[in-house]
Design a protein around this motif. Structure first.
Motif, PDB file in Angstrom:
ATOM      1  N   ALA A  28      76.171 -25.373 -59.448  1.00  0.00           N
ATOM      2  CA  ALA A  28      75.531 -24.052 -59.422  1.00  0.00           C
ATOM      3  C   ALA A  28      75.611 -23.366 -60.776  1.00  0.00           C
ATOM      4  CB  ALA A  28      76.170 -23.182 -58.342  1.00  0.00           C
ATOM      5  N   GLN A  33      72.503 -20.418 -60.600  1.00  0.00           N
ATOM      6  CA  GLN A  33      72.322 -19.715 -59.323  1.00  0.00           C
ATOM      7  C   GLN A  33      73.645 -19.707 -58.575  1.00  0.00           C
ATOM      8  OE1 GLN A  33      69.789 -18.117 -57.913  1.00  0.00           O
ATOM      9  NE2 GLN A  33      68.227 -18.550 -59.434  1.00  0.00           N
ATOM     10  N   SER A  34      73.679 -19.033 -57.436  1.00  0.00           N
ATOM     11  CA  SER A  34      74.888 -19.015 -56.620  1.00  0.00           C
ATOM     12  C   SER A  34      75.153 -20.395 -56.031  1.00  0.00           C
ATOM     13  CB  SER A  34      74.755 -18.000 -55.481  1.00  0.00           C
ATOM     14  OG  SER A  34      73.824 -18.483 -54.514  1.00  0.00           O
ATOM     15  N   TRP A  37      72.931 -20.831 -52.860  1.00  0.00           N
ATOM     16  CA  TRP A  37      71.521 -21.103 -53.147  1.00  0.00           C
ATOM     17  C   TRP A  37      71.347 -22.518 -53.690  1.00  0.00           C
ATOM     18  CZ3 TRP A  37      68.335 -22.790 -56.918  1.00  0.00           C
ATOM     19  CH2 TRP A  37      66.958 -22.596 -56.725  1.00  0.00           C
ATOM     20  N   THR A  38      72.207 -22.892 -54.620  1.00  0.00           N
ATOM     21  CA  THR A  38      72.111 -24.221 -55.237  1.00  0.00           C
ATOM     22  C   THR A  38      72.316 -25.321 -54.209  1.00  0.00           C
ATOM     23  OG1 THR A  38      72.882 -23.316 -57.336  1.00  0.00           O
ATOM     24  CG2 THR A  38      73.052 -25.700 -57.057  1.00  0.00           C
ATOM     25  N   GLN A  52      65.747 -25.410 -63.538  1.00  0.00           N
ATOM     26  CA  GLN A  52      66.877 -25.605 -62.626  1.00  0.00           C
ATOM     27  C   GLN A  52      67.002 -27.068 -62.211  1.00  0.00           C
ATOM     28  OE1 GLN A  52      65.524 -22.808 -59.716  1.00  0.00           O
ATOM     29  NE2 GLN A  52      66.876 -21.178 -60.438  1.00  0.00           N
TER      30      GLN A  52
END
Length: 73
Positions: A28, A33-34, A37-38, A52
């Motif tokens: 992450a 990202q968090s 989320w990842t 990403q």
């Protein structure tokens, strides 16, 4: 390995993460990202941007096909 579908990318991500001893939090951080989320994105529940997907792909040594599929839902 030739990637055929998104489910195979998910399996590859999970196995590679385990083999390399990477935490979801470390991935992450590379993705920007968090952790939640990842994790969801790498498991196929979110769509990553090109940047990403490339960051995750580099860390996980994913083939180009896998990186492209991370950018799809």
């Amino acid at each position: 390995m030739s990637i055929i579908n998104r489910a195979q990318v998910t399996e590859l991500v999970v196995m590679t993460r385990i083999k390399k001893g990477l935490s979801w939090a470390k991935i992450a951080k590379a993705v920007g990202q968090s952790k939640e989320w990842t994790t969801a994105a790498l498991l196929g529940q979110m769509q990553m941007t090109k940047q990403q997907a490339q960051a995750a792909g580099k860390l996980l040594d994913l083939p180009a096909d896998a990186v492209l599929l991370l950018q799809q839902m």
